[in-house]
Design an enzyme around this catalytic site. Structure first.
Site, PDB file in Angstrom:
ATOM      1  CB  THR A 176      -0.847  -0.028   1.291  1.00 31.74           C
ATOM      2  OG1 THR A 176      -1.774  -1.094   1.192  1.00 31.74           O
ATOM      3  CG2 THR A 176      -1.583   1.266   1.551  1.00 31.74           C
ATOM      4  NE  ARG A 203      -9.368  -6.581   3.012  1.00 35.03           N
ATOM      5  CZ  ARG A 203      -8.319  -5.768   3.061  1.00 35.03           C
ATOM      6  NH1 ARG A 203      -8.058  -4.957   2.055  1.00 35.03           N
ATOM      7  NH2 ARG A 203      -7.534  -5.744   4.103  1.00 35.03           N
ATOM      8  CB  VAL A 204     -13.799  -2.142   1.857  1.00 33.53           C
ATOM      9  CG1 VAL A 204     -13.236  -0.752   2.071  1.00 33.53           C
ATOM     10  CG2 VAL A 204     -14.727  -2.161   0.644  1.00 33.53           C
ATOM     11  CG  ASP A 206      -6.010  -0.004   6.415  1.00 31.86           C
ATOM     12  OD1 ASP A 206      -5.925  -0.782   5.441  1.00 31.86           O
ATOM     13  OD2 ASP A 206      -5.042   0.633   6.861  1.00 31.86           O
ATOM     14  CB  THR A 225       1.130   0.522   4.949  1.00 29.89           C
ATOM     15  OG1 THR A 225       1.536  -0.697   4.306  1.00 29.89           O
ATOM     16  CG2 THR A 225       2.282   1.035   5.795  1.00 29.89           C
ATOM     17  N   GLY A 226      -0.451  -2.164   5.905  1.00 29.04           N
ATOM     18  CA  GLY A 226      -0.393  -3.458   6.582  1.00 29.04           C
ATOM     19  C   GLY A 226      -1.716  -4.156   6.423  1.00 29.04           C
ATOM     20  CG  LEU A 227      -4.135  -8.062   8.064  1.00 25.97           C
ATOM     21  CD1 LEU A 227      -4.130  -8.524   6.609  1.00 25.97           C
ATOM     22  CD2 LEU A 227      -3.724  -9.216   8.967  1.00 25.97           C
TER      23      LEU A 227
HETATM   24  N1  GLY Z   1      -3.693  -1.783   4.157  1.00 22.11           N
HETATM   25  C1  GLY Z   1      -4.248  -2.140   2.940  1.00 22.11           C
HETATM   26  C2  GLY Z   1      -5.319  -3.116   3.049  1.00 22.11           C
HETATM   27  O1  GLY Z   1      -5.365  -3.932   3.956  1.00 22.11           O
HETATM   28  O2  GLY Z   1      -6.169  -3.091   2.212  1.00 22.11           O
END
Ligand code: GLY
Length: 306
Positions: A176, A203-204, A206, A225-227
């Site tokens: 990201t 799926r959306v 963050d 950035t990340g999960l």
């Molecule tokens: N941080 C980007 C996502 O999980 O979509």
């Protein structure tokens, strides 16, 4: 005092030869933003920096976005102005080159904050954004390989395990991109992504969630950035700016935000960049890598790291 910081995503960069290219990408992006910042606008600086990263196929945003489980590109982006709390975002958009610019138009041309899917695409076309295919050959190849591994394991329907499986494959970069800038008057934050490789249809993450992956107010701005699910559940970008409101500078607040992510969800989950309204920059991660670059008054060259 003015400042800008950009990131090219948190994760693991497995192939070492990729690192100089990624560092060059964030360097170019911060310089694109710095050029606008010197003209006086954090808003233009953030848009230009993010566009530079979206146009670079190394990163998972715009051109080079990762593909969903069913082989589509669904991109998310958001931008927010700290002075007015004006915000614009798109979720699950496709067929455009620069989602960050569409997000800015949502902020400037509508009464809404977030447009999704077909509605976002329709809005982009109405505003003159041309049809564009962001899928690269490299991503298609990676998608094919990953999907094959999932099918071999019989896991494509075990949706609760997708994230677990993906952590087995460090080649799946969560790159990201984002930028945060302060122009002496206002902090602005922006983020853009293709999301997580093999994410479920619809799926959306963050990134377009105001307060989740992107946030700015009069004291600071943050881009995560990340999960994505981690940043959403912790309202991480907003929480990070709250830490600044309570007295921390951008660096201390970034570290506090990442500690929170690690405490609740473990390591290898999250990265963040911040700028506060004193012109301090901050960055922190609990992943192995997070490419980043920043420029502040008095610097002739960006400081770049991974
Ligand atoms: N941080 C980007 C996502 O999980 O979509």
């Amino acid at each position: 005092m003015v400042a800008i910081i950009v990131h090219g995503g948190a994760g693991t960069i497995k192939k070492k030869e990729r690192i100089p290219k990624v560092l060059n990408g964030v360097r170019e992006a911060v310089l694109a933003g710095w050029k606008e910042l010197k003209r006086g606008s954090a808003l233009d600086a953030v848009e230009e920096a993010v566009k530079s990263l979206e146009d670079n196929p190394l990163f998972n945003a715009g051109t080079g976005s990762v593909l969903t489980l069913d082989g589509r590109v669904e991109m998310d982006a958001a931008i927010m102005r700290g002075k007015t709390l004006d915000a614009g975002a798109v979720a699950g958009i496709w067929g455009v080159k620069n989602p960050i610019s569409v997000a800015r138009k949502v902020m400037e041309k509508t009464d809404h904050v977030l447009l999704s899917g077909e509605g976002a695409v329709k809005f982009a076309r109405l505003l003159g954004f041309e049809e564009y295919n962001p899928v690269t050959d490299e991503r298609l190849k990676q998608w094919g390989e990953l999907r094959k591994k999932l099918i071999e394991k019989g896991e494509t329907r075990h949706w609760k395990k997708l994230n677990e499986l993906i952590t087995e494959y460090p080649e799946v970069l969560r790159s990201t991109v984002g930028a945060v800038a302060f122009d002496g008057e206002e902090v602005v934050a922006g983020t853009s992504t293709g999301g997580v490789f093999l994410k479920m249809f619809g799926r959306v993450g963050d990134t377009p969630i105001i307060g989740g992956g992107t946030y700015a107010n009069e004291v600071a701005g943050a881009s995560c950035t990340g999960l994505g699910e981690v940043a959403i559940k912790l309202a991480l970008a907003k929480s990070a700016t709250d830490f600044v409101r309570l007295g921390m500078n951008a660096q201390a607040a970034s570290e506090a935000a990442i500690s929170l992510a690690t405490k609740y969800f473990g390591r290898d989950t999250m990265g963040i960049i911040m700028v506060d309204s004193h012109g301090n920059v901050g960055f922190a991660k609990n992943t192995k890598h997070m490419s980043h670059a920043f420029m502040k008054n008095g610097m002739n060259e960006p400081e770049v790291g991974v």
